[in-house]
Design a protein around this motif. Sequence first.
Motif, PDB file in Angstrom:
ATOM      1  N   GLY A 180      38.744  37.261  27.516  1.00  0.00           N
ATOM      2  CA  GLY A 180      37.657  36.347  27.863  1.00  0.00           C
ATOM      3  C   GLY A 180      36.672  37.000  28.825  1.00  0.00           C
ATOM      4  O   GLY A 180      37.055  37.716  29.745  1.00  0.00           O
ATOM      5  N   ALA A 181      35.411  36.771  28.608  1.00  0.00           N
ATOM      6  CA  ALA A 181      34.353  37.393  29.411  1.00  0.00           C
ATOM      7  C   ALA A 181      34.456  37.017  30.890  1.00  0.00           C
ATOM      8  O   ALA A 181      34.134  37.821  31.758  1.00  0.00           O
ATOM      9  N   GLU A 182      34.912  35.804  31.187  1.00  0.00           N
ATOM     10  CA  GLU A 182      34.938  35.348  32.580  1.00  0.00           C
ATOM     11  C   GLU A 182      36.043  35.996  33.412  1.00  0.00           C
ATOM     12  O   GLU A 182      36.015  35.945  34.631  1.00  0.00           O
ATOM     13  N   THR A 183      37.032  36.620  32.777  1.00  0.00           N
ATOM     14  CA  THR A 183      38.116  37.218  33.553  1.00  0.00           C
ATOM     15  C   THR A 183      37.717  38.542  34.178  1.00  0.00           C
ATOM     16  O   THR A 183      38.186  38.890  35.250  1.00  0.00           O
ATOM     17  N   GLY A 184      36.875  39.313  33.503  1.00  0.00           N
ATOM     18  CA  GLY A 184      36.493  40.637  33.989  1.00  0.00           C
ATOM     19  C   GLY A 184      37.590  41.685  33.846  1.00  0.00           C
ATOM     20  O   GLY A 184      37.464  42.803  34.331  1.00  0.00           O
ATOM     21  N   ILE A 185      38.680  41.350  33.168  1.00  0.00           N
ATOM     22  CA  ILE A 185      39.806  42.269  33.027  1.00  0.00           C
ATOM     23  C   ILE A 185      39.467  43.352  32.010  1.00  0.00           C
ATOM     24  O   ILE A 185      39.029  43.066  30.895  1.00  0.00           O
ATOM     25  N   ARG A 186      39.683  44.612  32.416  1.00  0.00           N
ATOM     26  CA  ARG A 186      39.431  45.749  31.538  1.00  0.00           C
ATOM     27  C   ARG A 186      40.659  46.643  31.368  1.00  0.00           C
ATOM     28  O   ARG A 186      40.690  47.511  30.517  1.00  0.00           O
ATOM     29  N   LYS A 187      41.695  46.420  32.190  1.00  0.00           N
ATOM     30  CA  LYS A 187      42.891  47.258  32.122  1.00  0.00           C
ATOM     31  C   LYS A 187      44.097  46.425  32.522  1.00  0.00           C
ATOM     32  O   LYS A 187      44.082  45.737  33.541  1.00  0.00           O
ATOM     33  N   ILE A 188      45.146  46.497  31.694  1.00  0.00           N
ATOM     34  CA  ILE A 188      46.390  45.784  31.960  1.00  0.00           C
ATOM     35  C   ILE A 188      47.515  46.804  32.060  1.00  0.00           C
ATOM     36  O   ILE A 188      47.645  47.680  31.204  1.00  0.00           O
ATOM     37  N   ASN A 189      48.309  46.689  33.097  1.00  0.00           N
ATOM     38  CA  ASN A 189      49.416  47.604  33.352  1.00  0.00           C
ATOM     39  C   ASN A 189      50.738  46.856  33.390  1.00  0.00           C
ATOM     40  O   ASN A 189      50.781  45.656  33.662  1.00  0.00           O
ATOM     41  N   LEU A 190      51.829  47.607  33.156  1.00  0.00           N
ATOM     42  CA  LEU A 190      53.175  47.060  33.292  1.00  0.00           C
ATOM     43  C   LEU A 190      54.133  48.209  33.529  1.00  0.00           C
ATOM     44  O   LEU A 190      53.815  49.368  33.270  1.00  0.00           O
ATOM     45  N   VAL A 191      55.301  47.872  34.038  1.00  0.00           N
ATOM     46  CA  VAL A 191      56.397  48.824  34.194  1.00  0.00           C
ATOM     47  C   VAL A 191      57.621  48.210  33.544  1.00  0.00           C
ATOM     48  O   VAL A 191      57.925  47.038  33.748  1.00  0.00           O
TER      49      VAL A 191
END
Length: 180
Positions: free
Chosen positions: A125-136
């Motif tokens: 979604g455009a409103e989140t601004g999220i461009r990178k998701i990480n996990l371990v």
Amino acid sequence: MRESHDMGQDRVRVIREATGDDAVALLAYIDDIAGESDNLTFGPGEFVMDVKSEKEFLERTLRTDNCLYLLALEGERIIGSLNFIAGSRPRIAHAGEFGISVRRDCWNQGVGSALLSAFLNWAHGAETGIRKINLVVRADNVSAIGLYKKFGFVEEGRTSRLFRFNDSFVDGVHMGLCID
């Protein structure tokens, strides 16, 4: 984010955002799953948060555009959760890390996939601004790694001896997904 429904195995399952009203049930869920799996970063009795603090955390998450806490429900019973926290400063607000859990009796029933799908729909979604998701993830958790790869996550590195169980160590695999 809206609720999403999935008719699976003759049971109605709902994925929705957690609210402060979920604090008591969520803490009970966390207490339950702590003893079900060694794939979590905590064991029985190690996740210590009181109801007031958990309620405040959930309410703060609801108010923050780049953070999310999802619950998977079967009726009123929490069967899974996904928590994503992004950076609070402008230079890192586009990236964050998530953790996911599913009750053992619901493993291999699509709950993790449903949570990840709802999460990624939100993240795009455009409103989140999220461009990178990480996990371990634990290096020996082959099914989880397979699930993340199915959704486009790639291995980005390892941390040796990240997890410790008694006197045994397990490496952590760092995975990531670029949104843009």
